[in-house]
Design a protein around this motif. Structure first.
Motif, mmCIF file in Angstrom:
data_model
loop_
_atom_site.group_PDB
_atom_site.id
_atom_site.type_symbol
_atom_site.label_atom_id
_atom_site.label_comp_id
_atom_site.label_asym_id
_atom_site.label_seq_id
_atom_site.Cartn_x
_atom_site.Cartn_y
_atom_site.Cartn_z
ATOM 1 N N ASN A 1 0.851 -1.196 0.000
ATOM 2 C CA ASN A 1 0.000 0.000 0.000
ATOM 3 C C ASN A 1 0.890 1.251 0.000
ATOM 4 O O ASN A 1 2.120 1.150 0.055
ATOM 5 C CB ASN A 1 -0.961 -0.016 1.187
ATOM 6 C CG ASN A 1 -0.237 -0.135 2.510
ATOM 7 O OD1 ASN A 1 0.736 0.571 2.778
ATOM 8 N ND2 ASN A 1 -0.705 -1.031 3.365
ATOM 9 N N ILE A 2 0.265 2.420 -0.038
ATOM 10 C CA ILE A 2 1.017 3.669 -0.122
ATOM 11 C C ILE A 2 1.867 3.893 1.129
ATOM 12 O O ILE A 2 3.015 4.319 1.026
ATOM 13 C CB ILE A 2 0.069 4.863 -0.388
ATOM 14 C CG1 ILE A 2 -0.538 4.726 -1.789
ATOM 15 C CG2 ILE A 2 0.806 6.196 -0.247
ATOM 16 C CD1 ILE A 2 -1.558 5.765 -2.163
ATOM 17 N N HIS B 1 1.275 13.014 -0.810
ATOM 18 C CA HIS B 1 0.124 12.134 -0.587
ATOM 19 C C HIS B 1 -1.014 12.907 0.081
ATOM 20 O O HIS B 1 -2.172 12.846 -0.365
ATOM 21 C CB HIS B 1 0.568 10.930 0.254
ATOM 22 C CG HIS B 1 -0.510 9.943 0.490
ATOM 23 N ND1 HIS B 1 -0.677 9.310 1.693
ATOM 24 C CD2 HIS B 1 -1.497 9.465 -0.306
ATOM 25 C CE1 HIS B 1 -1.706 8.488 1.614
ATOM 26 N NE2 HIS B 1 -2.222 8.568 0.413
ATOM 27 N N ARG C 1 -4.643 13.724 -1.590
ATOM 28 C CA ARG C 1 -5.858 13.256 -0.897
ATOM 29 C C ARG C 1 -6.840 14.410 -0.702
ATOM 30 O O ARG C 1 -8.051 14.240 -0.858
ATOM 31 C CB ARG C 1 -5.525 12.671 0.489
ATOM 32 C CG ARG C 1 -4.758 11.408 0.490
ATOM 33 C CD ARG C 1 -5.513 10.141 0.211
ATOM 34 N NE ARG C 1 -6.863 10.082 0.689
ATOM 35 C CZ ARG C 1 -7.844 9.489 0.008
ATOM 36 N NH1 ARG C 1 -7.614 8.916 -1.139
ATOM 37 N NH2 ARG C 1 -9.053 9.455 0.487
ATOM 38 N N ALA D 1 -11.111 9.442 -3.350
ATOM 39 C CA ALA D 1 -10.377 8.650 -4.337
ATOM 40 C C ALA D 1 -9.891 7.354 -3.701
ATOM 41 O O ALA D 1 -9.591 7.300 -2.511
ATOM 42 C CB ALA D 1 -9.191 9.449 -4.879
ATOM 43 N N THR D 2 -9.822 6.324 -4.496
ATOM 44 C CA THR D 2 -9.323 5.026 -4.062
ATOM 45 C C THR D 2 -7.803 5.037 -4.147
ATOM 46 O O THR D 2 -7.241 5.523 -5.123
ATOM 47 C CB THR D 2 -9.872 3.911 -4.980
ATOM 48 O OG1 THR D 2 -11.290 3.981 -4.960
ATOM 49 C CG2 THR D 2 -9.419 2.545 -4.526
ATOM 50 N N GLU D 3 -7.160 4.502 -3.106
ATOM 51 C CA GLU D 3 -5.703 4.438 -3.094
ATOM 52 C C GLU D 3 -5.239 3.043 -3.455
ATOM 53 O O GLU D 3 -5.896 2.063 -3.138
ATOM 54 C CB GLU D 3 -5.170 4.776 -1.701
ATOM 55 C CG GLU D 3 -5.409 6.184 -1.288
ATOM 56 C CD GLU D 3 -4.707 6.524 0.017
ATOM 57 O OE1 GLU D 3 -4.066 5.642 0.627
ATOM 58 O OE2 GLU D 3 -4.786 7.683 0.421
ATOM 59 N N LEU E 1 -3.842 7.241 -7.058
ATOM 60 C CA LEU E 1 -5.188 7.555 -6.589
ATOM 61 C C LEU E 1 -6.112 7.549 -7.791
ATOM 62 O O LEU E 1 -5.767 8.074 -8.850
ATOM 63 C CB LEU E 1 -5.214 8.905 -5.866
ATOM 64 C CG LEU E 1 -4.648 8.775 -4.446
ATOM 65 C CD1 LEU E 1 -3.163 9.013 -4.436
ATOM 66 C CD2 LEU E 1 -5.347 9.701 -3.509
ATOM 67 N N SER E 2 -7.293 6.945 -7.615
ATOM 68 C CA SER E 2 -8.214 6.723 -8.725
ATOM 69 C C SER E 2 -9.651 6.995 -8.321
ATOM 70 O O SER E 2 -10.003 6.885 -7.147
ATOM 71 C CB SER E 2 -8.151 5.259 -9.176
ATOM 72 O OG SER E 2 -6.858 4.812 -9.313
ATOM 73 N N TYR E 3 -10.455 7.306 -9.305
ATOM 74 C CA TYR E 3 -11.907 7.209 -9.199
ATOM 75 C C TYR E 3 -12.248 6.019 -10.091
ATOM 76 O O TYR E 3 -11.856 4.912 -9.809
ATOM 77 C CB TYR E 3 -12.609 8.486 -9.641
ATOM 78 C CG TYR E 3 -12.561 9.606 -8.611
ATOM 79 C CD1 TYR E 3 -12.753 9.360 -7.259
ATOM 80 C CD2 TYR E 3 -12.322 10.911 -8.985
ATOM 81 C CE1 TYR E 3 -12.707 10.368 -6.320
ATOM 82 C CE2 TYR E 3 -12.284 11.931 -8.050
ATOM 83 C CZ TYR E 3 -12.475 11.650 -6.730
ATOM 84 O OH TYR E 3 -12.432 12.660 -5.806
ATOM 85 N N THR F 1 -0.337 9.364 -10.262
ATOM 86 C CA THR F 1 0.575 8.491 -9.539
ATOM 87 C C THR F 1 1.796 9.323 -9.175
ATOM 88 O O THR F 1 2.018 10.407 -9.759
ATOM 89 C CB THR F 1 1.015 7.258 -10.372
ATOM 90 O OG1 THR F 1 1.704 7.702 -11.531
ATOM 91 C CG2 THR F 1 -0.167 6.398 -10.762
ATOM 92 N N THR G 1 -4.147 18.060 -9.563
ATOM 93 C CA THR G 1 -4.979 16.932 -9.133
ATOM 94 C C THR G 1 -6.460 17.266 -9.284
ATOM 95 O O THR G 1 -7.246 16.440 -9.769
ATOM 96 C CB THR G 1 -4.649 16.531 -7.684
ATOM 97 O OG1 THR G 1 -3.249 16.226 -7.600
ATOM 98 C CG2 THR G 1 -5.459 15.334 -7.240
#
Length: 126
Positions: A10-11, A30, A34, A40-42, A51-53, A59, A110
């Motif tokens: 993980n991050i 980070h 955020r 957003a999903t990590e 990080l994504s939707y 990245t 972002t």
């Protein structure tokens, strides 16, 4: 750069495995991302924090002399005037380790990716 034997899951693990001189900046980046992309999903994509939707927004990664930020070619192009003092490529930006991170700019880029992602995803909804 990450050692080949340490595979973070993980991050947080990625940041803890990064060189000491990069860890503080990675935590700052980070937190900044955020804040600009709430909800957003990590995860890790290509071994880097992401990080994504519905799609990957950004990245980032630690390197020997810089923090790499990867917000896609469209974002680098949209902010090219703001990025003149940084090394850039088609979809990447390098922030030198010896200088403070441009957090307001990272937040703006972002937020741009969040808007872009939402707008592009609307095109495909019926």
């Amino acid at each position: 750069m990450m050692s080949k034997k340490a595979r973070p899951k993980n991050i947080t693990e990625y940041i803890e495995a990064a060189p000491k001189e990069a860890q503080k900046k990675l935590r700052e980046m980070h937190a900044c991302i955020r804040k600009a992309a709430p909800g957003a999903t990590e995860g890790l994509k290509w071994g880097m924090p992401a990080l994504s939707y519905q799609r990957i927004l950004v990245t980032f990664a630690a390197f020997k002399n810089h923090i790499g930020f990867y917000p896609t070619p469209s974002a680098v192009s949209a902010f090219e005037n703001d990025l003149e003092k940084f090394v850039t490529a088609k979809g990447s930006i390098q922030f030198p380790l010896e200088k403070p991170l441009p957090l307001p700019l990272i937040r703006k880029i972002t937020a741009f990716r969040v808007r872009e992602s939402i707008e592009q995803d609307k095109k495909w909804k019926t």
